[in-house]
Design an enzyme around this catalytic site. Structure first.
Site, short mmCIF file in Angstrom:
data_model
loop_
_atom_site.label_atom_id
_atom_site.label_comp_id
_atom_site.label_asym_id
_atom_site.label_seq_id
_atom_site.Cartn_x
_atom_site.Cartn_y
_atom_site.Cartn_z
N GLU A 82 15.51 18.15 -5.70
CA GLU A 82 14.86 18.60 -6.93
C GLU A 82 14.19 19.96 -6.70
OE1 GLU A 82 10.64 18.31 -8.65
OE2 GLU A 82 11.38 16.27 -8.29
N GLU A 159 3.23 18.88 0.18
CA GLU A 159 3.03 18.07 -1.02
C GLU A 159 2.72 16.62 -0.64
OE1 GLU A 159 5.58 16.35 -4.83
OE2 GLU A 159 6.18 18.26 -3.93
#
Length: 451
Positions: A82, A159
């Site tokens: 992604e 992240e």
């Protein structure tokens, strides 16, 4: 890019009528937006939701590939790709996709869940051809280099550090998922296990891309100030040339029967207040009886839907033993899901006492059922939320895209309001008896270090 938070919120869009009118006559219950659909010759599904109140459009492409479809040992590759989808093609250099969208007054992003990966743009309706051209380009022409992949891998690891490793609540949720699903890939976090993310390579990303990113594994959803026939023609022009590939059947390892309640206790020095949660195995709209699923959706509203709910009104307002308490149920997954109860005790309340009080409320629902007044109020709240949600064009696109990518039938999405309105108190009690079985649950206690 942002990772999808996997919790269910009934967020539907009604075509009109007030809540009172909707409940007064089942035959006149409004449906969700009347979507127009087609399938391109290459197998790409197209859904159009017309809404002419403003000259804007939401353009989304959903791939039927999420973290639960990943090969063993490659957790996080769906979410990683992604990120990498913004690295460019021959036509659009790395990092320029979002810049071009912004230069044209739009915004874009993407998200990954267990069951799908989605990419979206919001812009003025005249930009729709540009959005389609760009999205169709990266569907088949993505270029990846070791340098770009290596740099983005560090972004994903950071992240994970921020969203999971530095968040005790997220860590407990991750551990509970692993305990709930011993065999099924829902037990693996969407972002992936850190030690496996660290080993992902450029070739892993290319393999995933080539296996799943194709028109016949995608759903195009366009919502806004458009004409469906015009959108179909644009889709043929920009997505039609993409060649389909052979898509393997979506077969996943299934869970063995859960025969014992699983209890996790996690202590962390970063925790200030203890918390509790319990997750019961529950059916999804694709795998379960639809009447039972809709009953569970109404039940979670009765139990945890705001200040008038059973849990909140009794434990926060009346007895004042909880600082927060509630429930949620994720019906929109490809495989069986979970029904979650949670609570944070108020000062001076023991976590075990709060757990016992919640258990007593659940037992009362199982043994005595719910009242007609509760059922009516819950239905009104659900339908009201649906009516208010119609102000969001992107919300409508998300509803249809997420449900279809998870295997739900279009008719069940469109007729959700009528199905909710048909739920009875007896159905709710039967659904509660079937789901609230202790041996089919996982309990998590999050405590401060030393407590």
């Amino acid at each position: 890019m942002k990772k999808l938070v996997t919790r269910v919120i009934v967020f539907c869009v009604l075509s009109g009528a007030s809540v009172s009118t909707a409940l007064a006559d089942t035959g006149k219950i409004p449906t969700l937006f009347d979507p127009k659909t087609t399938t391109l010759e290459n197998g790409m599904d197209v859904v159009v939701i017309e809404d002419h109140r403003a000259p804007v459009v939401t353009h989304m492409v959903w791939y039927r590939a999420g973290s639960a479809d990943e090969p063993a040992g490659k957790s996080g590759i769906a979410h990683f790709l992604e990120h990498l989808m913004f690295k460019g093609t021959k036509k659009i250099p790395s990092g320029q996709f979002s810049a071009i969208v912004a230069q044209n007054g739009g915004q874009d992003n993407a998200f990954t869940s267990s069951d799908y990966t989605a990419y979206y743009q919001n812009a003025s309706v005249d930009k729709l051809p540009l959005l389609m051209e760009m999205e169709a380009d990266r569907m088949t022409n993505l270029i990846l280099s070791d340098d770009a992949v290596g740099a983005e891998l560090q972004v994903v690891l950071e992240e994970r550090s921020q969203r999971t490793d530095n968040n005790p609540n997220a860590l407990l949720g991750e551990q509970m998922g692993a305990a709930q699903f011993l065999a099924h890939p829902y037990g693996t976090p969407v972002i992936g296990w850190r030690h496996e993310i660290e080993q992902l390579t450029t070739q892993d990303a290319i393999n995933w891309y080539k296996k799943h990113y194709a028109p016949n594994n995608a759903i195009l959803v366009v919502a806004g100030d458009v004409d469906a026939n015009d959108v179909f023609e644009l889709a043929k022009k920009y997505y039609g040339p993409a060649k389909p590939i052979e898509i393997e059947p979506r077969v996943r390892l299934q869970e063995p029967p859960q025969l014992a309640k699983r209890i996790l206790v996690m202590k962390d020095k970063r925790v200030r207040e203890p918390s509790w949660r319990q997750v019961y195995l529950a059916p999804s709209a694709r795998t379960g009886d639809l009447g039972e699923v809709r009953a569970l959706e109404v039940l979670t509203e009765i139990l945890g839907g705001g200040v008038t709910s059973r849990l909140y009104s009794k434990l926060v307002i009346d007895e004042k033993i909880a600082a927060s308490v509630g429930s949620y149920y994720r019906s929109g997954s490809f495989d069986p899901s979970g029904f979650t109860l949670y609570g944070v005790p108020s000062n001076g309340t023991n976590l075990g006492e709060l757990e016992e009080k919640i258990a007593a409320i659940i037992s009362d629902v199982v043994e005595k059922g719910v009242t007609e007044e509760e059922v009516t109020r819950a239905k009104k709240q659900l339908l009201a939320a649906a009516i208010y949600a119609r102000d969001s064009i992107s919300g409508a696109a998300n509803i249809f895209g997420g449900a279809l990518a998870s295997g739900e039938a279009l008719d069940n999405i469109v007729n959700w309001p009528a199905q909710i309105n048909q739920v009875t108190a007896e159905q709710i009690q039967q659904a509660a008896k079937k789901v609230f079985v202790d041996r089919q649950s996982v309990v998590g206690h999050l405590l401060p270090e030393g407590k």
